[in-house]
Scaffold this motif. Structure first.
Motif, PDB file in Angstrom:
ATOM      1  N   SER A 197       0.446  -1.590  -0.279  1.00 39.70           N
ATOM      2  CA  SER A 197      -0.035   0.303   0.529  1.00 39.70           C
ATOM      3  C   SER A 197       0.872   1.556   0.154  1.00 39.70           C
ATOM      4  O   SER A 197       0.309   2.378  -0.304  1.00 39.70           O
ATOM      5  N   GLU A 228      -6.406   4.508   2.621  1.00 41.78           N
ATOM      6  CA  GLU A 228      -7.097   5.614   2.049  1.00 41.78           C
ATOM      7  C   GLU A 228      -7.580   5.588   3.523  1.00 41.78           C
ATOM      8  O   GLU A 228      -7.521   7.232   3.984  1.00 41.78           O
ATOM      9  N   GLU A 229      -8.401   5.153   5.018  1.00 37.27           N
ATOM     10  CA  GLU A 229      -8.136   5.233   5.790  1.00 37.27           C
ATOM     11  C   GLU A 229      -6.793   6.352   6.617  1.00 37.27           C
ATOM     12  O   GLU A 229      -7.298   7.205   7.445  1.00 37.27           O
ATOM     13  N   GLU A 232      -7.332   9.026   5.384  1.00 39.33           N
ATOM     14  CA  GLU A 232      -7.849  10.480   6.074  1.00 39.33           C
ATOM     15  C   GLU A 232      -8.041  11.130   8.200  1.00 39.33           C
ATOM     16  O   GLU A 232      -8.378  11.672   8.149  1.00 39.33           O
TER      17      GLU A 232
END
Length: 469
Positions: A197, A228-229, A232
């Motif tokens: 990732s 993605e988390e 954020e």
């Protein structure tokens, strides 16, 4: 019969070192796989100080997986004690060693200078650094760099091939074909396996054939949060820091993690989501490494670079316009006059020294400060104390109350998580003997159990344990 002895990174994450002995005719050939620095307090310092003894002059070759100090940081000490043979590594690793080892020698010299002032006052014997700049220069002269997939012949009839580990620039999975009792045994060492990732690096290569596998287990007890988390969460922390009027401190490892954090800050900036107006990269070594990554961008993930529109042209003028690189001590000290609105990225990654601890003195006791931990913190380090929720810490001889809000964001890890480790180990055919290294005991036990559930038996070696290949 050829053997392997575990001399480091057993029951701990750092201090990587493995001795391979090959019986060949009328003599024994000795190869050292890794020569890493132990990290994590006084116990680590004591382990680093232990002499190599006769081994330094008995070795025929050294092989390195990559340039992080816990894998390569004791090389100049080995050379200082008499080793003068080849050091095999990838091209990217050779370039990084030039920066990393020189910086390590400089810091050691400063630390010893400070320690000897104390010793002089108390009449104690003076200390000596593990190695000096001249030892680093001799070490670099011994390095032989190679590309991925390129077979290299080593003493004793051993063959070496590096494969991309996807961890940092130049990081390699080490594949060794070792003669043993009339057969050829294949030993594979994962090095540090990258997190697919992560940005900038390519995915780790998968190998399918081996007789013995040494696999890292740094994050063997858990998976990382989806990127993605993680992004954020990172963006939210930065937003909260802006709202509170405080600074953001990010202790970052100079190699890999710093470049990834800058990448994500750049994306947030161009999306209009970065409210801070000043980003400081306050680490001379990290600045040099970031410049090296730019020069070596053809080795990086082209898809990630396309996001920033710099893959082809290499133009980085708009990469992160608010980034300021502070090389001098005076520039670093000036940052501490800024009481809010700044993001300060500084080493050392585990808060064991470097410029980040000076920023702690000015920011850690402020409730509006946000401390963002983005990398592994070894037991015994200041970073680990902060992650574990310490209310007071000692920094540069001064007791500080921790009022800053500490955020641990593990999704930025450049290491594979549990599922990725199991997937990598499961790709091997014929179920090789698998040994877990580079992990803390509880983490290794968790990974061993998880592997067993997938039908893969793993062993946890002890320090000094010797196995036949």
């Amino acid at each position: 019969m050829s053997t392997l002895t575990f001399l480091g990174a057993v029951g701990e994450v750092t201090g990587s070192r493995y001795l391979i002995e090959v019986e060949g005719g009328d003599r024994t050939y000795r190869l050292l796989l890794e020569c890493g620095l132990h990290q994590g307090g006084r116990q680590a310092d004591a382990a680093n100080a232990v002499p190599f003894g006769a081994l330094a002059k008995q070795l025929d070759a050294v092989v390195l997986s990559h340039g992080h100090l816990d894998h390569a940081g004791l090389l100049p000490k080995l050379v200082r004690e008499g080793y003068d043979g080849p050091i095999h590594c990838t091209r990217g690793t050779r370039d990084l060693l030039d920066i990393m080892l020189e910086d390590a020698a400089f810091i050691m010299a400063k630390d010893v200078e400070w320690e000897n002032k104390r010793r002089q006052r108390s009449g104690r014997p003076l200390a000596e650094p593990l190695y000096a700049l001249e030892d680093v220069e001799r070490t670099l002269a011994l390095c032989k760099s190679h590309g991925y997939g390129q077979p290299i012949e080593l003493p004793g009839g051993v063959s070496l091939v590096f494969h991309d580990a996807g961890h940092i620039l130049g990081s390699g999975i080490v594949e060794l074909a070792v003669p043993s009792a009339g057969l050829t045994k294949r030993l594979v060492f994962s090095g540090d396996l990258g997190n697919p990732s992560s940005v900038l690096m390519k995915d780790p290569a998968r190998l399918y054939d081996a007789d013995v596998v040494l696999m890292e287990s740094t994050y063997g007890d858990r998976d990382h949060r989806p990127l993605e988390e993680t992004l954020e969460e990172f963006a939210q922390v930065l937003e909260e820091a802006h709202a509170s009027g405080g600074n953001v401190l990010i202790p970052a490892f100079a190699v890999g993690r710093t470049q990834e954090i800058l990448y994500h800050l750049s994306v947030l900036y161009h999306e209009g989501r970065l409210r801070q107006q000043m980003v400081f990269l306050d680490s001379p070594m990290a600045i040099k490494v970031t410049e090296l990554y730019h020069r070596a961008r053809k080795s990086l993930d082209a898809e990630d670079l396309k996001v920033l529109n710099i893959a082809a042209s290499g133009d980085t003028s708009q990469y992160l316009p608010i980034l300021r690189m502070t090389r001098t001590v005076e520039e670093s000290m000036a940052i501490n006059r800024i009481h809010g609105g700044a993001i300060i990225i500084a080493g050392a990654g585990m808060c064991t020294g470097g410029r980040i601890v000076h920023h702690f003195r000015y920011n850690l006791e402020k409730a509006n400060t946000r401390l963002v931990i983005v990398g592994f913190q070894a037991a015994g380090t200041l970073g680990r104390q902060l992650v574990d929720g310490a209310e007071r810490v000692r920094v540069l001889g001064q007791e500080l109350e921790v009022r800053a809000k500490v955020h641990t964001i593990g999704g930025f890890s450049a290491h594979a998580g549990q599922s990725q480790l199991i997937g990598w180990a499961g790709a091997f055919r014929e179920r090789p003997r698998l040994y877990l290294v580079h992990g803390e005991p509880q983490t290794q036990q968790a990974l061993k159990s998880a592997l067993a559930e997938s039908g893969i038996e793993a062993f946890i070696p002890a320090y000094g344990e010797r196995i036949e290949l």
